[in-house]
Design a protein around this motif. Structure first.
Motif, PDB file in Angstrom:
ATOM      1  N   UNK A  99      35.390  82.397  48.663  1.00 57.46           N
ATOM      2  CA  UNK A  99      34.807  83.343  49.602  1.00 57.46           C
ATOM      3  C   UNK A  99      35.670  83.396  50.861  1.00 57.46           C
ATOM      4  N   UNK A 100      35.341  84.302  51.765  1.00 61.92           N
ATOM      5  CA  UNK A 100      36.052  84.390  53.040  1.00 61.92           C
ATOM      6  C   UNK A 100      35.107  84.026  54.179  1.00 61.92           C
ATOM      7  N   UNK A 101      35.692  83.563  55.273  1.00 64.03           N
ATOM      8  CA  UNK A 101      34.913  83.296  56.480  1.00 64.03           C
ATOM      9  C   UNK A 101      35.861  83.297  57.677  1.00 64.03           C
ATOM     10  N   UNK A 102      35.342  83.565  58.871  1.00 64.97           N
ATOM     11  CA  UNK A 102      36.196  83.556  60.064  1.00 64.97           C
ATOM     12  C   UNK A 102      36.716  82.144  60.331  1.00 64.97           C
ATOM     13  N   UNK A 103      37.905  82.066  60.861  1.00 68.38           N
ATOM     14  CA  UNK A 103      38.455  80.744  61.172  1.00 68.38           C
ATOM     15  C   UNK A 103      37.754  80.147  62.382  1.00 68.38           C
ATOM     16  N   UNK A 104      37.869  78.845  62.513  1.00 66.29           N
ATOM     17  CA  UNK A 104      37.271  78.112  63.621  1.00 66.29           C
ATOM     18  C   UNK A 104      38.387  77.606  64.538  1.00 66.29           C
ATOM     19  N   UNK A 105      38.060  77.279  65.785  1.00 66.09           N
ATOM     20  CA  UNK A 105      39.101  76.847  66.731  1.00 66.09           C
ATOM     21  C   UNK A 105      40.000  75.738  66.192  1.00 66.09           C
ATOM     22  N   UNK A 106      39.400  74.737  65.543  1.00 65.50           N
ATOM     23  CA  UNK A 106      40.205  73.625  65.023  1.00 65.50           C
ATOM     24  C   UNK A 106      41.183  74.107  63.961  1.00 65.50           C
ATOM     25  N   UNK A 107      40.705  74.988  63.068  1.00 67.58           N
ATOM     26  CA  UNK A 107      41.570  75.501  62.006  1.00 67.58           C
ATOM     27  C   UNK A 107      42.605  76.463  62.571  1.00 67.58           C
ATOM     28  N   UNK A 108      42.203  77.247  63.564  1.00 61.50           N
ATOM     29  CA  UNK A 108      43.170  78.130  64.235  1.00 61.50           C
ATOM     30  C   UNK A 108      44.377  77.348  64.726  1.00 61.50           C
ATOM     31  N   UNK A 109      44.089  76.226  65.355  1.00 63.47           N
ATOM     32  CA  UNK A 109      45.153  75.407  65.927  1.00 63.47           C
ATOM     33  C   UNK A 109      46.037  74.830  64.829  1.00 63.47           C
TER      34      UNK A 109
END
Length: 237
Positions: A178-188
């Motif tokens: 599935x898809x989901x928006x990224x989170x700050x930790x994963x963004x980094x």
């Protein structure tokens, strides 16, 4: 090259099925008819029919005969390896940490954890051409008597990790994509913009008693991951 007569009959019938000489639900020739046609015995014919039945092309109805199955084309074979999956070459993975932690409610529910029992969390970053392309998080039930060796899991797939603690032949796997928006930790970690969508592959592993023995997610950059599955013949009544 000559084959035993039962193999010849098997190959002939299989070719006729693929050619469309019979449609799903049609009755196959009887054992007597096949024996007469190929000038052999019913026992030999039964060996040929057993091969076709084992491969899912036909099924038998006691007292009536053999019928052609209805192919099920809704089933696919998906090949998945979280460390090497996609169009680009994955060069390596980096182990970020292995810790025994108190699980949050989601992990407790996925692994059927009760009370204050801990779990092992394994964090990795997957690279392709020196660029981070996936963030991998895996959870295993904590077992004090079976420690996890970090150097053995850096490049291991999830089933391989669990196989260190149980037989690899006893593992059942389930995937959700599935898809989901990224989170700050994963963004980094993945060098992404805010809320950039990620493709998530969730894995659940079970033992022979259907008890969970591992759960986790791999978060992929949307421009990297590509899912491929292959359809093949599976016969059903």
């Amino acid at each position: 090259m000559s084959f035993p007569i039962y193999i010849e009959i098997y190959k002939d019938l299989k070719q006729k099925i693929f050619q469309g000489d019979w449609n799903p639900g049609d009755m196959l020739w009887s054992e007597n008819e096949l024996a007469q046609k190929h000038q052999t015995t019913r026992l030999t014919v039964r060996k040929s029919l057993a091969m076709l039945e084992n491969e899912g092309f036909i099924y038998s109805v006691p007292g009536k005969g053999y019928y052609i199955v209805q192919p099920d084309h809704s089933k696919y074979t998906l090949l998945f390896n979280e460390l090497n999956n996609g169009e680009k070459n994955t060069s390596y993975s980096k182990l970020l940490g292995v810790d025994a932690i108190t699980p949050d409610p989601e992990v407790k529910q996925k692994l059927h954890i009760t009370g204050e029992k801990k779990v092992v969390v394994i964090l990795r970053l997957v690279y392709s051409n020196e660029e981070p392309i996936a963030y991998d998080v895996k959870y295993l039930p904590y077992d004090r008597g079976k420690p996890i060796v970090e150097k053995e899991i850096q490049y291991a797939t999830f089933p391989d990790m669990v196989a260190k603690k149980s037989s690899p032949f006893a593992i059942k796997k389930e995937l959700s994509i599935f898809t989901e928006p990224s989170k700050p930790k994963i963004n980094k970690m993945l060098r992404l913009k805010e809320s950039e969508p990620l493709l998530v592959v969730e894995q659940s592993l079970y033992d022979q008693e259907d008890q969970p023995i591992g759960w986790g997610k791999t978060y992929y950059k949307g421009d990297y991951m590509k899912i491929k599955a292959y359809s093949y013949f599976v016969g059903v009544r």
